[in-house]
Design an enzyme around this catalytic site. Structure first.
Site, PDB file in Angstrom:
ATOM      1  N   ALA A  92      39.849  40.945  39.360  1.00 47.03           N
ATOM      2  CA  ALA A  92      40.940  40.760  38.397  1.00 47.03           C
ATOM      3  C   ALA A  92      41.243  39.278  38.205  1.00 47.03           C
ATOM      4  O   ALA A  92      41.291  38.522  39.176  1.00 47.03           O
ATOM      5  CB  ALA A  92      42.186  41.491  38.870  1.00 47.03           C
ATOM      6  N   HIS A  93      41.410  38.857  36.959  1.00 44.97           N
ATOM      7  CA  HIS A  93      41.726  37.468  36.665  1.00 44.97           C
ATOM      8  C   HIS A  93      42.275  37.322  35.254  1.00 44.97           C
ATOM      9  O   HIS A  93      42.024  38.154  34.391  1.00 44.97           O
ATOM     10  CB  HIS A  93      40.506  36.558  36.847  1.00 44.97           C
ATOM     11  CG  HIS A  93      39.342  36.880  35.971  1.00 44.97           C
ATOM     12  ND1 HIS A  93      38.515  37.968  36.199  1.00 44.97           N
ATOM     13  CD2 HIS A  93      38.842  36.254  34.874  1.00 44.97           C
ATOM     14  CE1 HIS A  93      37.558  37.985  35.287  1.00 44.97           C
ATOM     15  NE2 HIS A  93      37.736  36.971  34.461  1.00 44.97           N
ATOM     16  N   VAL A  94      43.040  36.251  35.083  1.00 44.13           N
ATOM     17  CA  VAL A  94      43.531  35.895  33.758  1.00 44.13           C
ATOM     18  C   VAL A  94      43.043  34.486  33.432  1.00 44.13           C
ATOM     19  O   VAL A  94      42.849  33.663  34.324  1.00 44.13           O
ATOM     20  CB  VAL A  94      45.068  35.985  33.634  1.00 44.13           C
ATOM     21  CG1 VAL A  94      45.554  37.400  33.880  1.00 44.13           C
ATOM     22  CG2 VAL A  94      45.759  35.025  34.561  1.00 44.13           C
TER      23      VAL A  94
END
Length: 129
Positions: A92-94
């Protein structure tokens, strides 16, 4: 198998860190689409952002938000955009993107920038925190 981001968290792969706490890490993208392109990740390896529990999800976005003022002070931009794609790395990453137009959010274009330039930029962003 650990994702490349988990290897960065564990110090197995170098990165240009912007900010870090016990739960999250923010670092410059090694293959940025714009100057200041920053990745914000939970240290806990969870593939899909919508699989984060609600509390961790909320804290991830608050941590990302805390980085924006330093990005804006360092990289001239109209806004800092945020994008969640999640296909290239199973962690998960932004993406935080200093943008001046929609063209700046084109993930098909990569900047050519040296590791030395990334290190200098990371230091400037950290100094503006």
């Amino acid at each position: 198998m650990a994702s490349i981001f988990s290897k960065i968290v564990n110090g197995e792969i170098p990165s240009h860190k912007i900010a870090e706490n016990d739960e999250f890490l923010a670092f410059l993208d090694a293959f940025p689409i714009v100057l200041g392109h920053t990745l914000v990740i939970p240290k806990k390896e969870i593939d899909y952002i919508f699989d984060l529990d609600d509390a961790l999800y909320s804290r991830l976005f608050l941590f990302a938000k805390s980085i924006v003022p330093a990005l804006q002070k360092t990289v001239p931009c109209v806004k800092v955009g945020l994008s969640v794609i999640g296909l290239e790395v199973p962690h998960a990453h932004v993406h935080l993107l200093p943008i001046n137009s929609m063209k700046d959010a084109d993930f098909g274009n990569k900047l050519k920038i040296s590791q030395d330039e990334l290190a200098e930029l990371a230091a400037k962003i950290r100094s503006n925190r």
